[in-house]
Scaffold this motif. Structure first.
Motif, PDB file in Angstrom:
ATOM      1  N   ARG A  93       2.921   5.937  -2.855  1.00 41.59           N
ATOM      2  CA  ARG A  93       4.074   6.745  -3.274  1.00 41.59           C
ATOM      3  C   ARG A  93       4.151   6.812  -4.795  1.00 41.59           C
ATOM      4  NH1 ARG A  93       9.442   8.538  -2.144  1.00 41.59           N
ATOM      5  NH2 ARG A  93      10.874   7.731  -3.721  1.00 41.59           N
ATOM      6  N   ALA A  94       3.879   5.703  -5.464  1.00 37.59           N
ATOM      7  CA  ALA A  94       3.901   5.685  -6.928  1.00 37.59           C
ATOM      8  C   ALA A  94       2.860   6.656  -7.500  1.00 37.59           C
ATOM      9  CB  ALA A  94       3.649   4.273  -7.445  1.00 37.59           C
ATOM     10  N   VAL A  95       1.687   6.680  -6.919  1.00 38.53           N
ATOM     11  CA  VAL A  95       0.649   7.611  -7.369  1.00 38.53           C
ATOM     12  C   VAL A  95       1.105   9.049  -7.150  1.00 38.53           C
ATOM     13  CG1 VAL A  95      -1.707   8.426  -6.937  1.00 38.53           C
ATOM     14  CG2 VAL A  95      -1.245   5.963  -7.068  1.00 38.53           C
ATOM     15  N   ALA A  96       1.701   9.323  -5.990  1.00 39.34           N
ATOM     16  CA  ALA A  96       2.203  10.677  -5.708  1.00 39.34           C
ATOM     17  C   ALA A  96       3.283  11.068  -6.710  1.00 39.34           C
ATOM     18  CB  ALA A  96       2.737  10.751  -4.274  1.00 39.34           C
ATOM     19  N   GLN A  97       4.176  10.129  -7.043  1.00 44.95           N
ATOM     20  CA  GLN A  97       5.229  10.410  -8.028  1.00 44.95           C
ATOM     21  C   GLN A  97       4.613  10.702  -9.398  1.00 44.95           C
ATOM     22  OE1 GLN A  97       8.390  10.770  -7.342  1.00 44.95           O
ATOM     23  NE2 GLN A  97       8.495   9.907  -5.311  1.00 44.95           N
ATOM     24  N   ALA A  98       3.626   9.913  -9.781  1.00 43.44           N
ATOM     25  CA  ALA A  98       2.969  10.125 -11.076  1.00 43.44           C
ATOM     26  C   ALA A  98       2.272  11.481 -11.118  1.00 43.44           C
ATOM     27  CB  ALA A  98       1.970   8.999 -11.357  1.00 43.44           C
ATOM     28  N   ASN A  99       1.667  11.877 -10.007  1.00 42.70           N
ATOM     29  CA  ASN A  99       0.999  13.181  -9.952  1.00 42.70           C
ATOM     30  C   ASN A  99       1.979  14.342 -10.097  1.00 42.70           C
ATOM     31  OD1 ASN A  99      -1.584  12.118  -9.709  1.00 42.70           O
ATOM     32  ND2 ASN A  99      -1.521  12.110  -7.475  1.00 42.70           N
ATOM     33  N   LYS A 100       3.249  14.092  -9.807  1.00 47.83           N
ATOM     34  CA  LYS A 100       4.293  15.104  -9.981  1.00 47.83           C
ATOM     35  C   LYS A 100       4.982  14.970 -11.340  1.00 47.83           C
ATOM     36  CE  LYS A 100       5.553  15.199  -5.089  1.00 47.83           C
ATOM     37  NZ  LYS A 100       6.654  14.898  -4.147  1.00 47.83           N
ATOM     38  N   ASP A 101       4.423  14.116 -12.211  1.00 48.05           N
ATOM     39  CA  ASP A 101       5.000  13.827 -13.534  1.00 48.05           C
ATOM     40  C   ASP A 101       6.380  13.181 -13.452  1.00 48.05           C
ATOM     41  OD1 ASP A 101       2.820  14.611 -15.080  1.00 48.05           O
ATOM     42  OD2 ASP A 101       3.452  16.711 -15.052  1.00 48.05           O
ATOM     43  N   LEU A 102       6.645  12.492 -12.374  1.00 45.26           N
ATOM     44  CA  LEU A 102       7.885  11.730 -12.224  1.00 45.26           C
ATOM     45  C   LEU A 102       7.557  10.274 -12.583  1.00 45.26           C
ATOM     46  CD1 LEU A 102       9.051  13.307  -8.849  1.00 45.26           C
ATOM     47  CD2 LEU A 102       9.914  13.821 -11.147  1.00 45.26           C
ATOM     48  N   LEU A 103       7.272  10.059 -13.870  1.00 45.45           N
ATOM     49  CA  LEU A 103       6.716   8.786 -14.317  1.00 45.45           C
ATOM     50  C   LEU A 103       7.662   7.604 -14.112  1.00 45.45           C
ATOM     51  CD1 LEU A 103       4.875   9.967 -17.542  1.00 45.45           C
ATOM     52  CD2 LEU A 103       3.970   9.704 -15.219  1.00 45.45           C
ATOM     53  N   TYR A 104       8.947   7.806 -14.344  1.00 47.84           N
ATOM     54  CA  TYR A 104       9.876   6.691 -14.177  1.00 47.84           C
ATOM     55  C   TYR A 104      10.066   6.342 -12.708  1.00 47.84           C
ATOM     56  CZ  TYR A 104      10.586   7.096 -19.139  1.00 47.84           C
ATOM     57  OH  TYR A 104      10.368   7.127 -20.487  1.00 47.84           O
ATOM     58  N   ILE A 111       0.833  -1.205   0.000  1.00 50.36           N
ATOM     59  CA  ILE A 111       0.000   0.000   0.000  1.00 50.36           C
ATOM     60  C   ILE A 111       0.868   1.256   0.000  1.00 50.36           C
ATOM     61  CG2 ILE A 111      -1.666   1.319   1.362  1.00 50.36           C
ATOM     62  CD1 ILE A 111      -2.798  -1.464   2.261  1.00 50.36           C
ATOM     63  N   LEU A 112       1.905   1.278   0.829  1.00 53.95           N
ATOM     64  CA  LEU A 112       2.771   2.461   0.904  1.00 53.95           C
ATOM     65  C   LEU A 112       3.480   2.744  -0.423  1.00 53.95           C
ATOM     66  CD1 LEU A 112       4.277   2.019   4.465  1.00 53.95           C
ATOM     67  CD2 LEU A 112       2.788   3.874   3.688  1.00 53.95           C
ATOM     68  N   PHE A 113       4.034   1.707  -1.037  1.00 50.05           N
ATOM     69  CA  PHE A 113       4.719   1.919  -2.320  1.00 50.05           C
ATOM     70  C   PHE A 113       3.729   2.302  -3.415  1.00 50.05           C
ATOM     71  CE2 PHE A 113       8.481  -0.016  -0.440  1.00 50.05           C
ATOM     72  CZ  PHE A 113       9.490   0.719  -1.046  1.00 50.05           C
ATOM     73  N   PHE A 114       2.516   1.758  -3.374  1.00 46.45           N
ATOM     74  CA  PHE A 114       1.495   2.120  -4.358  1.00 46.45           C
ATOM     75  C   PHE A 114       1.127   3.599  -4.193  1.00 46.45           C
ATOM     76  CE2 PHE A 114      -2.876   0.640  -6.214  1.00 46.45           C
ATOM     77  CZ  PHE A 114      -2.674   1.423  -7.337  1.00 46.45           C
ATOM     78  N   ILE A 158       6.993   4.372 -11.863  1.00 40.37           N
ATOM     79  CA  ILE A 158       7.100   2.992 -12.344  1.00 40.37           C
ATOM     80  C   ILE A 158       7.944   2.162 -11.382  1.00 40.37           C
ATOM     81  CG2 ILE A 158       8.122   1.542 -14.151  1.00 40.37           C
ATOM     82  CD1 ILE A 158       7.183   3.695 -16.180  1.00 40.37           C
ATOM     83  N   ALA A 159       9.061   2.703 -10.934  1.00 40.63           N
ATOM     84  CA  ALA A 159       9.937   1.968 -10.006  1.00 40.63           C
ATOM     85  C   ALA A 159       9.192   1.648  -8.709  1.00 40.63           C
ATOM     86  CB  ALA A 159      11.199   2.770  -9.718  1.00 40.63           C
ATOM     87  N   ASP A 160       8.488   2.630  -8.159  1.00 35.09           N
ATOM     88  CA  ASP A 160       7.746   2.397  -6.923  1.00 35.09           C
ATOM     89  C   ASP A 160       6.589   1.429  -7.138  1.00 35.09           C
ATOM     90  OD1 ASP A 160       9.406   4.005  -5.418  1.00 35.09           O
ATOM     91  OD2 ASP A 160       8.131   5.776  -5.593  1.00 35.09           O
ATOM     92  N   ALA A 161       5.899   1.548  -8.266  1.00 34.44           N
ATOM     93  CA  ALA A 161       4.781   0.651  -8.558  1.00 34.44           C
ATOM     94  C   ALA A 161       5.268  -0.787  -8.750  1.00 34.44           C
ATOM     95  CB  ALA A 161       4.018   1.138  -9.786  1.00 34.44           C
ATOM     96  N   LYS A 162       6.423  -0.955  -9.390  1.00 37.73           N
ATOM     97  CA  LYS A 162       6.975  -2.306  -9.543  1.00 37.73           C
ATOM     98  C   LYS A 162       7.350  -2.894  -8.188  1.00 37.73           C
ATOM     99  CE  LYS A 162       8.815  -2.081 -14.240  1.00 37.73           C
ATOM    100  NZ  LYS A 162      10.064  -2.091 -15.038  1.00 37.73           N
ATOM    101  N   THR A 163       7.878  -2.068  -7.298  1.00 40.72           N
ATOM    102  CA  THR A 163       8.198  -2.533  -5.949  1.00 40.72           C
ATOM    103  C   THR A 163       6.912  -2.942  -5.226  1.00 40.72           C
ATOM    104  OG1 THR A 163      10.146  -1.120  -5.870  1.00 40.72           O
ATOM    105  CG2 THR A 163       9.292  -1.915  -3.752  1.00 40.72           C
ATOM    106  N   PHE A 196       5.919  -6.724  -3.728  1.00 44.62           N
ATOM    107  CA  PHE A 196       5.379  -7.001  -2.401  1.00 44.62           C
ATOM    108  C   PHE A 196       3.971  -7.582  -2.500  1.00 44.62           C
ATOM    109  CE2 PHE A 196       8.296  -3.593  -0.594  1.00 44.62           C
ATOM    110  CZ  PHE A 196       9.060  -4.467   0.144  1.00 44.62           C
ATOM    111  N   GLY A 197       3.171  -7.033  -3.404  1.00 41.68           N
ATOM    112  CA  GLY A 197       1.773  -7.431  -3.534  1.00 41.68           C
ATOM    113  C   GLY A 197       1.562  -8.863  -3.968  1.00 41.68           C
ATOM    114  N   GLN A 198       2.550  -9.441  -4.604  1.00 45.75           N
ATOM    115  CA  GLN A 198       2.412 -10.828  -5.035  1.00 45.75           C
ATOM    116  C   GLN A 198       2.363 -11.798  -3.860  1.00 45.75           C
ATOM    117  OE1 GLN A 198       4.751 -11.997  -8.596  1.00 45.75           O
ATOM    118  NE2 GLN A 198       5.543  -9.906  -8.433  1.00 45.75           N
TER     119      GLN A 198
END
Length: 142
Positions: free
Chosen positions: A45-56, A40-43, A59-64, A68-70
């Motif tokens: 954070r990934a959304v927050a990064q995307a909202n700042k247009d820090l797409l890569y 949940i935390l990395f997800f 992606i790194a945070d979402a993959k992490t 974990f989610g698996q």
């Protein structure tokens, strides 16, 4: 008691000879769902990064988060997979976007009350990927 016996004493309540499913259930009973908080935390954070247009970074945070989610049984992991597909669309990496979209389709649960909405979202992603994937060929030739 020797040093190793003391160090692993807390583990003796688990049947380490059990099959994977039974062993996993023992751990969940004792400690709760594995890695759910980290997922949940990395997800988030990934959304927050995307909202700042820090797409890569997103992606790194979402993959992490996906890694974990698996290890937990949360249905919402499918939303993370959809998010990864969208991020790869946004970065024009349509091959990866398609792979995540296909994975998302496989993860959909027809018995979930949100199934129709979830499937419709993946249908939208697939439509975008299908209409834009010609750019992958162009990007490879540059």
């Amino acid at each position: 008691m020797d040093e190793n016996s003391q160090r692993f004493e807390h583990l003796t309540k688990f049947d380490i000879e059990a099959d994977f499913v039974a062993f996993r259930e023992q751990i969940i009973k004792e400690y709760g769902e594995q890695n759910l908080d980290q997922t949940i935390l990395f997800f988030e954070r990934a959304v927050a990064q995307a909202n700042k247009d820090l797409l890569y970074s997103a992606i790194a945070d979402a993959k992490t988060a996906y890694t974990f989610g698996q290890f937990n049984n949360e249905y919402r992991i499918v939303y993370l997979v959809g998010f990864l597909s969208q991020l790869h669309i946004d970065t024009e990496d349509f091959g990866k976007a398609r792979a995540y979209c296909e994975l998302g389709y496989k993860m959909l649960d027809p018995n979930d009350p949100d199934y129709a909405d979830d499937k419709a979202k993946f249908d939208e992603l697939k439509e975008i990927i299908d209409s834009e994937s010609w750019k992958d060929d162009r990007n490879k030739n540059e």
